[in-house]
Design an enzyme around this catalytic site. Structure first.
Site, PDB file in Angstrom:
ATOM      1  N   LYS A 215       0.907  -1.234   0.365  1.00 52.61           N
ATOM      2  CA  LYS A 215       0.183  -0.097  -0.084  1.00 52.61           C
ATOM      3  C   LYS A 215       0.841   1.425  -0.186  1.00 52.61           C
ATOM      4  O   LYS A 215       0.457   2.035  -0.848  1.00 52.61           O
ATOM      5  CB  LYS A 215      -0.633  -0.094   1.267  1.00 52.61           C
ATOM      6  CG  LYS A 215      -1.946  -0.931   0.999  1.00 52.61           C
ATOM      7  CD  LYS A 215      -2.871  -1.386   2.391  1.00 52.61           C
ATOM      8  CE  LYS A 215      -3.713  -2.530   2.141  1.00 52.61           C
ATOM      9  NZ  LYS A 215      -4.203  -2.851   3.311  1.00 52.61           N
TER      10      LYS A 215
ATOM     11  N   GLN B 125      -4.141  -1.436   9.840  1.00 54.01           N
ATOM     12  CA  GLN B 125      -4.091  -2.997   9.288  1.00 54.01           C
ATOM     13  C   GLN B 125      -4.583  -3.871  10.318  1.00 54.01           C
ATOM     14  O   GLN B 125      -4.168  -3.937  11.275  1.00 54.01           O
ATOM     15  CB  GLN B 125      -2.588  -3.327   9.008  1.00 54.01           C
ATOM     16  CG  GLN B 125      -2.422  -4.665   8.055  1.00 54.01           C
ATOM     17  CD  GLN B 125      -3.071  -4.715   6.682  1.00 54.01           C
ATOM     18  OE1 GLN B 125      -2.979  -3.640   5.961  1.00 54.01           O
ATOM     19  NE2 GLN B 125      -3.785  -5.721   6.299  1.00 54.01           N
TER      20      GLN B 125
ATOM     21  N   ASP C 236     -10.546   3.036   4.685  1.00 56.19           N
ATOM     22  CA  ASP C 236     -10.857   1.765   4.618  1.00 56.19           C
ATOM     23  C   ASP C 236     -12.540   1.680   4.432  1.00 56.19           C
ATOM     24  O   ASP C 236     -12.746   0.460   4.293  1.00 56.19           O
ATOM     25  CB  ASP C 236     -10.224   0.864   5.644  1.00 56.19           C
ATOM     26  CG  ASP C 236      -8.847   0.140   5.308  1.00 56.19           C
ATOM     27  OD1 ASP C 236      -8.813  -0.243   4.021  1.00 56.19           O
ATOM     28  OD2 ASP C 236      -8.265  -0.282   6.048  1.00 56.19           O
TER      29      ASP C 236
END
Ligand code: NAP
Length: 292
Positions: free
Chosen positions: A52, A96, A119
């Site tokens: 990412k 994460q 997200d």
């Protein structure tokens, strides 16, 4: 059979994003900045986060990796997130998953400012999505929608079966595909581990989104001719013949299913790269919203 090439499509999206960054630079605007928080190092998490961060560099975004020790307390982690929420330089950030067991994942996701929640996991964004309101869409379902759109795969009136009801993939994609919108309007059946006779259901599907995390679960005998297959699964299977000791497998038995499919995503190179591209797209949206 046409391969839905997520790698190529994601590269096109990244090129479009890089052009947007050039425009921002020209106008002396603020460069999008994504932060990624990782706690400890669980399985492939570090690999995912690094890809990412790398993707940010590729399109000209700024990025910050916040690598926290596995034994960090929940309170300390929440403090880190409060700092990110206040930091005007950071447009969006992700935490994460998975987190270590001593940390309450729900509490952490709730602590992310919904305007920086690229997200799309915060209940505010999930709620808005459910009500057809503008929101950050969770990157994987967003990537699937974008892939369907760019390959012009008609979903209106189609029978779609989604296998798996997770909060990050199965549930949101089932909602998006059933909404009154372009590349929605499908009749969606959501199946899970308690569903009886999955094969009977998948055999009637025009489109199947497979997101259960069981390698090569969907086999050729479970689908009909001309089906469209979106394989979300990624499992590392031991493979001594590979240098790294494993190979990546999807939730679809590619060899048998691809013989009957009209369209199919490969693993790797399908949904995975799209997820990263859409995370970047969300970061650009956050940047525009916060700096307009
Ligand atoms: P998850 O949270 O573990 O959810 C799995 C879902 O599948 C659950 O709803 C479960 O049912 C259902 N399920 C499990 N075994 C089943 C079976 N035998 N038959 C029918 N349903 C079954 O998984 P996830 O986070 O959605 O991830 C799914 C897969 O996608 C994983 O391989 C993951 O690594 C991958 N993934 C890929 C990306 C990407 O960017 N490509 C992103 C996210 C996830 P119950 O609810 O009844 O337990």
């Amino acid at each position: 059979m046409i391969l839905l090439d997520g790698k190529q499509t994601a590269a096109e999206i990244k090129d479009e994003l890089a052009l947007e960054v050039e425009k921002i630079k020209k106008n002396k605007g603020k460069i999008p900045h994504l932060a990624a928080v990782i706690v400890g190092n669980f399985g492939p998490s570090l690999t995912y986060v690094n890809s990412k961060v790398k993707a940010c560099e590729r399109v000209g975004f700024n990025s910050t990796l916040i690598d926290l020790p596995e034994d960090i307390t929940e309170e300390q982690l929440l403090h880190e997130l409060a700092l990110l929420n206040k930091d005007a330089e950071i447009d969006g950030y992700i935490v994460q998953l998975p987190l270590p067991e001593h940390i309450d994942e729900q509490k952490v996701l709730m602590a992310v400012d919904p305007d920086k929640d690229v997200d799309g996991f915060h209940p505010t964004n999930v709620g808005k999505m459910t009500l057809d309101l503008p929101s950050f869409l969770s990157a994987t379902p967003y990537g699937i929608m974008e892939l369907l759109k760019r390959y012009k795969i008609e979903t209106s009136g189609k029978n779609v079966v989604v296998i798996g009801r997770s909060h990050i993939v199965g549930r949101p994609i089932s909602i998006l595909l059933s909404q009154k919108r372009d590349f929605g309007n499908a009749t969606v059946t959501l199946v899970h581990s308690r569903t009886k006779n999955i094969k009977e259901i998948t055999q009637k599907a025009d489109i199947i989104v497979v997101a259960l995390g069981v390698a090569e679960f969907l086999t050729g005998d479970m689908v009909r001719e001309g089906v469209t297959i979106i394989d979300v699964g990624i499992t590392r299977l031991k493979d001594a013949t590979r240098k790294r000791g494993y190979r990546l497998a999807g939730d679809v038995h590619f060899e048998s299913v691809s013989k009957k499919a009209a369209y199919i995503t490969p693993v790797p190179g399908g949904v995975g790269p799209m997820t990263i591209a859409m995370l970047l797209k969300n970061t650009l949206s956050a940047n525009k919203k916060l700096n307009s």
